[in-house]
Design an enzyme around this catalytic site. Structure first.
Site, PDB file in Angstrom:
ATOM      1  N   GLU A  30      -1.198  -9.355   3.040  1.00  0.00           N
ATOM      2  CA  GLU A  30      -0.700  -9.769   4.361  1.00  0.00           C
ATOM      3  C   GLU A  30      -1.778  -9.771   5.436  1.00  0.00           C
ATOM      4  O   GLU A  30      -1.530 -10.189   6.575  1.00  0.00           O
ATOM      5  CB  GLU A  30       0.441  -8.836   4.795  1.00  0.00           C
ATOM      6  CG  GLU A  30       0.020  -7.548   5.488  1.00  0.00           C
ATOM      7  CD  GLU A  30      -0.654  -6.503   4.608  1.00  0.00           C
ATOM      8  OE1 GLU A  30      -1.062  -5.459   5.139  1.00  0.00           O
ATOM      9  OE2 GLU A  30      -0.775  -6.731   3.389  1.00  0.00           O
ATOM     10  N   HIS A  35      -3.622  -5.531   0.154  1.00  0.00           N
ATOM     11  CA  HIS A  35      -3.079  -6.036   1.420  1.00  0.00           C
ATOM     12  C   HIS A  35      -3.183  -7.562   1.473  1.00  0.00           C
ATOM     13  O   HIS A  35      -4.064  -8.119   2.133  1.00  0.00           O
ATOM     14  CB  HIS A  35      -3.845  -5.422   2.594  1.00  0.00           C
ATOM     15  CG  HIS A  35      -3.574  -3.976   2.820  1.00  0.00           C
ATOM     16  ND1 HIS A  35      -2.579  -3.528   3.654  1.00  0.00           N
ATOM     17  CD2 HIS A  35      -4.163  -2.873   2.305  1.00  0.00           C
ATOM     18  CE1 HIS A  35      -2.572  -2.199   3.663  1.00  0.00           C
ATOM     19  NE2 HIS A  35      -3.529  -1.778   2.841  1.00  0.00           N
ATOM     20  N   CYS A  89       0.833  -1.195   0.000  1.00  0.00           N
ATOM     21  CA  CYS A  89       0.000   0.000   0.000  1.00  0.00           C
ATOM     22  C   CYS A  89       0.875   1.255   0.000  1.00  0.00           C
ATOM     23  O   CYS A  89       1.538   1.533  -0.982  1.00  0.00           O
ATOM     24  CB  CYS A  89      -0.983  -0.054   1.168  1.00  0.00           C
ATOM     25  SG  CYS A  89      -2.434   1.006   0.951  1.00  0.00           S
TER      26      CYS A  89
END
Length: 235
Positions: free
Chosen positions: A177, A175, A87
């Site tokens: 993760e 994202h 990001c």
């Protein structure tokens, strides 16, 4: 490998990247830039992980550490280290590579689809990945794809979702993760961004994603991380 995480706010940590690093035997340390930690020197790490945050790449006046962080990123790229940006982190890396970072036409927040670009499907690091899947998003800015980088993915809301530079520098607008606790933290700390929009889900929609959604994005992330780290220059 010694990985150093650059973290911009308390509630956006490495999440599943930490779990991956632990399983692979990579040492992981965090520089809490927002709390006054200085960016690391090149001798302090083998690879760099640059996380997200609600600030923008142009906000040096409000966040004085951004200037030093940008120098750290530029030095890591020049030294041939592997870098992973998420990001804001991807936007900072893109800017370091000469690309523009601007407002996206729409805010993109929630579990929304991305698709791999045709050229990405032929890239070894993407071998076997699904051509289309739902990823987690939370952003209002976007990066241009840096010159010389491979455009990996796009979405209906943002055509620049991921890029790969020299096989060792990975920028992810989405994202991958994310874990349930990191999504809950975003919903709490960035609730002011959840006004209705074409590509904005509610907090309830985001927080009730099934385990399979996380399993998929983590599998994609781990394959990409393994490929990027393997291409880095060891110290």
């Amino acid at each position: 490998m010694r990985l150093r995480v650059l973290q911009h706010v308390p509630f956006e940590g490495p999440a599943h990247i930490g779990a991956w690093a632990n399983r692979r035997g990579h040492a992981l340390a965090i520089s809490h830039l927002y709390a006054g930690d200085p960016p690391p020197m090149l001798d302090d790490f083998d690879g760099l992980v640059v996380m997200g945050g609600p600030m923008g790449v142009h906000d040096e006046a409000e966040h004085s550490w951004l200037s030093a962080e940008k120098t750290c990123i530029e030095n890591a790229i020049a030294a041939g280290r592997p870098l992973i940006g998420v990001c804001l982190g991807a936007q900072l890396i893109a800017q370091a590579l000469g690309a523009k970072v601007t407002r996206n036409a729409e805010r993109e927040i929630g579990w929304l689809p991305i698709e791999l670009m045709h050229d990405a499907l032929a890239e070894p690091c993407c071998s076997g990945l699904p051509a289309r899947f739902d990823a987690f998003h939370w952003h209002g800015d976007r990066f241009d794809i840096p010159a010389g980088a491979l455009h990996l993915a796009r979405s209906p809301a943002c055509d620049s979702q991921a890029f790969l530079y020299q096989g060792r520098v990975l920028g992810l607008q989405c994202h991958l993760e994310s874990v349930p606790s990191s999504i809950a933290a975003l919903c709490e700390h960035c609730a002011d961004e959840l006004s209705p929009g074409l590509f904005v889900q509610t907090a309830a929609e985001m927080r009730t994603a099934p385990p399979a959604a996380f399993e998929q994005i983590h599998a994609v992330l781990e394959q990409l991380l393994d490929a990027v780290v393997s291409r880095g220059v060891p110290t």
